[in-house]
Design an enzyme around this catalytic site. Structure first.
Site, PDB file in Angstrom:
ATOM      1  N   SER A 151      52.938 -35.716 -41.577  1.00  0.00           N
ATOM      2  CA  SER A 151      54.291 -35.448 -42.056  1.00  0.00           C
ATOM      3  C   SER A 151      54.285 -34.235 -42.963  1.00  0.00           C
ATOM      4  O   SER A 151      53.329 -34.019 -43.717  1.00  0.00           O
ATOM      5  CB  SER A 151      54.830 -36.648 -42.837  1.00  0.00           C
ATOM      6  N   TYR A 164      53.104 -42.667 -49.203  1.00  0.00           N
ATOM      7  CA  TYR A 164      53.326 -42.155 -47.839  1.00  0.00           C
ATOM      8  C   TYR A 164      52.598 -40.821 -47.647  1.00  0.00           C
ATOM      9  O   TYR A 164      51.871 -40.638 -46.657  1.00  0.00           O
ATOM     10  CB  TYR A 164      54.836 -41.988 -47.621  1.00  0.00           C
TER      11      TYR A 164
HETATM   12  N1  LIG Z   1      61.548 -39.609 -38.932  1.00  0.00           N
HETATM   13  C1  LIG Z   1      61.070 -38.630 -39.656  1.00  0.00           C
HETATM   14  O1  LIG Z   1      61.853 -37.861 -40.218  1.00  0.00           O
HETATM   15  C2  LIG Z   1      59.592 -38.416 -39.787  1.00  0.00           C
HETATM   16  C3  LIG Z   1      59.122 -37.289 -40.472  1.00  0.00           C
HETATM   17  C4  LIG Z   1      57.760 -37.078 -40.557  1.00  0.00           C
HETATM   18  C5  LIG Z   1      56.866 -37.975 -39.993  1.00  0.00           C
HETATM   19  N2  LIG Z   1      57.351 -39.064 -39.353  1.00  0.00           N
HETATM   20  C6  LIG Z   1      56.362 -39.994 -38.765  1.00  0.00           C
HETATM   21  O2  LIG Z   1      56.684 -40.167 -37.399  1.00  0.00           O
HETATM   22  C7  LIG Z   1      56.371 -41.497 -36.986  1.00  0.00           C
HETATM   23  C8  LIG Z   1      57.618 -42.190 -36.461  1.00  0.00           C
HETATM   24  O3  LIG Z   1      58.591 -42.180 -37.485  1.00  0.00           O
HETATM   25  P1  LIG Z   1      60.072 -42.717 -37.260  1.00  0.00           P
HETATM   26  O4  LIG Z   1      60.894 -42.108 -38.325  1.00  0.00           O
HETATM   27  O5  LIG Z   1      60.464 -42.552 -35.857  1.00  0.00           O
HETATM   28  O6  LIG Z   1      59.880 -44.258 -37.634  1.00  0.00           O
HETATM   29  P2  LIG Z   1      60.919 -45.455 -37.451  1.00  0.00           P
HETATM   30  O7  LIG Z   1      62.264 -44.979 -37.070  1.00  0.00           O
HETATM   31  O8  LIG Z   1      60.780 -46.269 -38.677  1.00  0.00           O
HETATM   32  O9  LIG Z   1      60.306 -46.235 -36.206  1.00  0.00           O
HETATM   33  C9  LIG Z   1      59.020 -46.709 -36.310  1.00  0.00           C
HETATM   34  C10 LIG Z   1      58.610 -47.329 -34.997  1.00  0.00           C
HETATM   35  O10 LIG Z   1      57.319 -47.891 -35.176  1.00  0.00           O
HETATM   36  C11 LIG Z   1      57.408 -49.324 -35.126  1.00  0.00           C
HETATM   37  N3  LIG Z   1      56.569 -49.807 -36.210  1.00  0.00           N
HETATM   38  C12 LIG Z   1      56.764 -49.685 -37.535  1.00  0.00           C
HETATM   39  N4  LIG Z   1      55.753 -50.251 -38.203  1.00  0.00           N
HETATM   40  C13 LIG Z   1      54.890 -50.720 -37.263  1.00  0.00           C
HETATM   41  C14 LIG Z   1      53.669 -51.396 -37.324  1.00  0.00           C
HETATM   42  N5  LIG Z   1      53.110 -51.727 -38.474  1.00  0.00           N
HETATM   43  N6  LIG Z   1      53.047 -51.725 -36.148  1.00  0.00           N
HETATM   44  C15 LIG Z   1      53.608 -51.413 -34.959  1.00  0.00           C
HETATM   45  N7  LIG Z   1      54.783 -50.770 -34.851  1.00  0.00           N
HETATM   46  C16 LIG Z   1      55.412 -50.433 -35.998  1.00  0.00           C
HETATM   47  C17 LIG Z   1      58.891 -49.650 -35.263  1.00  0.00           C
HETATM   48  O11 LIG Z   1      59.264 -50.838 -34.589  1.00  0.00           O
HETATM   49  P3  LIG Z   1      59.168 -52.262 -35.351  1.00  0.00           P
HETATM   50  O12 LIG Z   1      59.871 -52.076 -36.672  1.00  0.00           O
HETATM   51  O13 LIG Z   1      59.801 -53.241 -34.440  1.00  0.00           O
HETATM   52  O14 LIG Z   1      57.717 -52.499 -35.531  1.00  0.00           O
HETATM   53  C18 LIG Z   1      59.505 -48.451 -34.562  1.00  0.00           C
HETATM   54  O15 LIG Z   1      59.431 -48.585 -33.180  1.00  0.00           O
HETATM   55  C19 LIG Z   1      55.791 -42.179 -38.228  1.00  0.00           C
HETATM   56  O16 LIG Z   1      54.393 -42.057 -38.234  1.00  0.00           O
HETATM   57  C20 LIG Z   1      56.395 -41.391 -39.355  1.00  0.00           C
HETATM   58  O17 LIG Z   1      55.655 -41.487 -40.547  1.00  0.00           O
HETATM   59  C21 LIG Z   1      58.690 -39.321 -39.252  1.00  0.00           C
END
Ligand SMILES: NC(=O)c1ccc[n+]([C@@H]2O[C@H](COP(=O)([O-])OP(=O)(O)OC[C@H]3O[C@@H](n4cnc5c(N)ncnc54)[C@H](OP(=O)(O)O)[C@@H]3O)[C@@H](O)[C@H]2O)c1
Length: 262
Positions: A151, A164
């Site tokens: 990130s 984080y």
């Molecule tokens: N969105 C952003 O702006 C952003 C920015 C930088 C980096 N990232 C990174 O990109 C990745 C995805 O982010 P996102 O924002 O799309 O996340 P999100 O919207 O919170 O979705 C997370 C996904 O992972 C699943 N999940 C969460 N915890 C889990 C666990 N312990 N085991 C298995 N599945 C799990 C969730 O489903 P369930 O809740 O049903 O498990 C969901 O499908 C992450 O690594 C995040 O840190 C995101």
């Protein structure tokens, strides 16, 4: 395997790719894009009903897939997932270690052990368990593509994001070590760093948070969030393809140039 002078293929048609945390957000965008580009998928998430909704969506798009509920913090579950995927498809070409749990923003002085544990159990440890689980299959095949999720805030050390940010930098570090250790087996390991993806945009009826986002994007080269399917997924597909066969241990900012803000 491509020889040194053959053009490398940027496609992933027929490849089998595991996407963890695919039931919403970036993972869902990845699954939709990779699947529509011809990959066969294994998708995971903790909540079965969310995963079932994604599964129905992939069915509608005609994308062959296996949906396996599970928590990435569970090392045995990772081993079992890889076994199931190999049993079903006979190969594992790629892994996108995308899933990670999150905690609300908090100042460092308030951080407790449980906050650090959640972020590290599901971030660097969950990523490592998934990488270890696919490693024997990829080593045997002499080819593999692993993409981890860092990130931008890990690199900037954003205030309030202590656990984080630290966990995401640990993911990047593991990415480099895996790149060094596994390159000899034809396995590449790279990290993609989004900054903010569109599904996190505050709703119109939350003017305070909206103002924070507007201020953030006033200095942003593209003036907008990333879209999981259109902006984040295509570079991930490239890293999963043969075109990226000579790239490993790298970090790719997929943040619309946001890192360049003063
Ligand atoms: N969105 C952003 O702006 C952003 C920015 C930088 C980096 N990232 C990174 O990109 C990745 C995805 O982010 P996102 O924002 O799309 O996340 P999100 O919207 O919170 O979705 C997370 C996904 O992972 C699943 N999940 C969460 N915890 C889990 C666990 N312990 N085991 C298995 N599945 C799990 C969730 O489903 P369930 O809740 O049903 O498990 C969901 O499908 C992450 O690594 C995040 O840190 C995101």
């Amino acid at each position: 395997m491509n020889g040194a002078h053959e053009p490398a293929d940027a496609g992933i048609r027929g490849h089998v790719v595991i996407v963890t945390g695919a039931s919403r957000g970036i993972g869902r965008g990845l699954a939709r894009h990779l699947g529509q580009q011809g990959a066969r998928l294994a998708v995971t998430g903790r909540k079965p009903e969310r995963l079932a909704a994604l599964s129905a969506e992939l069915d509608e798009l005609g994308i062959e897939h296996l949906a396996v509920p599970g928590n990435v913090a569970d090392r045995e579950a990772a081993v079992d997932l890889a076994r199931q995927v190999h049993e079903r498809f006979g190969r594992i070409d790629g892994l996108v270690a995308n899933a990670q749990s999150f905690r609300p923003v908090m100042p460092l002085e308030d951080v407790r052990e449980s906050d650090m544990d959640l972020l590290f159990d599901t971030g660097p440890k969950g990523t490592l368990w998934a990488m270890q689980a696919v490693f024997p299959y990829m080593k045997e095949a002499g080819r593999g593509r692993i993409v981890t999720m860092g990130s931008a805030v890990g690199m900037s050390g954003g205030a309030g994001y202590g656990p984080y940010s630290a966990s995401k930098e640990a993911v990047r570090s593991l990415t480099r070590t895996a790149g060094r250790e596994w390159g000899q087996y034809g396995i590449t390991v790279n990290c993609v760093c989004p900054a903010s993806a569109a599904h996190r945009m505050p709703p119109a009826d939350d003017p305070e948070r909206r103002a924070v986002f507007d201020a953030m994007y006033a200095q942003h080269p593209m003036r907008r969030d990333g879209d999981p399917e259109r902006d984040i997924a295509p570079p991930v597909l490239f890293l999963l393809s043969d075109a990226a066969q000579y790239i490993t241990g790298e970090t790719f900012m997929v943040d619309g140039g946001g890192q360049m803000r003063a």
